[in-house]
Enzyme design. Sequence first.
Site, short mmCIF file in Angstrom:
data_model
loop_
_atom_site.label_atom_id
_atom_site.label_comp_id
_atom_site.label_asym_id
_atom_site.label_seq_id
_atom_site.Cartn_x
_atom_site.Cartn_y
_atom_site.Cartn_z
N CYS A 283 -50.75 63.09 -47.60
CA CYS A 283 -50.59 63.06 -47.18
C CYS A 283 -49.99 63.63 -45.61
CB CYS A 283 -49.19 62.72 -47.92
SG CYS A 283 -49.79 62.00 -49.27
N ASP B 202 -56.39 52.57 -47.94
CA ASP B 202 -55.17 52.85 -47.30
C ASP B 202 -54.54 52.20 -45.73
OD1 ASP B 202 -52.99 54.80 -46.70
OD2 ASP B 202 -54.59 56.74 -46.74
N HIS C 218 -53.29 55.23 -50.37
CA HIS C 218 -53.05 55.83 -50.09
C HIS C 218 -52.55 57.02 -51.21
CE1 HIS C 218 -50.89 58.75 -47.14
NE2 HIS C 218 -50.09 59.43 -48.35
#
Lengths: 96, 250
Positions: free
Chosen positions: B128, B188, B220
């Site tokens: 992330c 994502d 994600h």
Amino acid sequence: MCTYLTEKVSVVGSGKGANGWFKVTDSSVYFDHPVHAPFGHSLNLDFLNPELGPSYRLALELNPATARALAHAILDVLDKIPAAEQDLTQSITSDS
Amino acid sequence: MTPIHMKDPLVAGTIEIKGSGGDSIEAYYASPTGDGPYSSVIVIHHMPGFDDATKEITRNFAYHGYRSICPNLYSREAPGAAPDDAAATARAMGGVPDERFIGDVSGAVDFLRSLDDSTKKVAVIGYCSGGRQSFLAACSLPLDAAIDCYGAYVVASPPEGAPLKVGPILDKAKDLSCPLLGLFGEEDKFPTPEEVAELDRTLKDLGKEHEFHSYPGAGHAFFAPNRPSYRVEAANDGWQKIWAFLSKNL
């Protein structure tokens, strides 16, 4: 996703967290991974008092639709308060 | 107590290392306890912080034969606080400045290379926000391998008015010091497939060694087994790509 979307609002009032009641001075509103709620992402609310430290936090992780309903409910309730009460509320918060 | 014979023993725990500016920062360290020598992996935690899941990832690298360390990037904002409270505090204070982050990773690199039986080879991996930071570290420090797991805002800018101290860092790609493995989800939005493609093109144009994989049906945080975003096929294949990449480059 790490959206980085964050709104910060100064607040006046109190909250009850892991350490009991405390004065809240700051809030953060953001959309990101929850720690506990069973969703990929959530609308997160933190009520904080940085002077007292990180552990003085009241946290909410809400489904976005329910967060929106809550926001509308807050505004609806505030809209129904008589003007005098609004003034009273403002005088109380400004005095605290 | 009866001795227990173990294969693949490891040790893990929280230590203090020197970070940016010589500050003492908290870090989670895991290492095999065999004879070595060992190469190392620095794990960059995600925005939710120095949490149980990230420490488990750190131990997994040790289980696979690498010395591994995860610096607590929120050490200064919230020493001793619970990971979720620390993450909230760091977010409210604007997040981790890039320069300080690089200093903290540099401290972790120095620590790992100073250890007995170190091969001196160090990789960095991040998830992330840590994916962006992994790329940033590899463009700022002499490293041996870097892995970017769905890091956003390498190519694109954060939303207008976002208070966090991050911005696009594609201009740093020319300084990439090592091979880069990128693992992304096609679903994502942070980063989008278009952003991943632009990073891929830029690295190709610069002649930088890299290997990108984008997984269909994954968004994600597909590596996170404790979240609904977990995608078992993408995660399993991604781990295989990670082990092969580290074996080749460390």
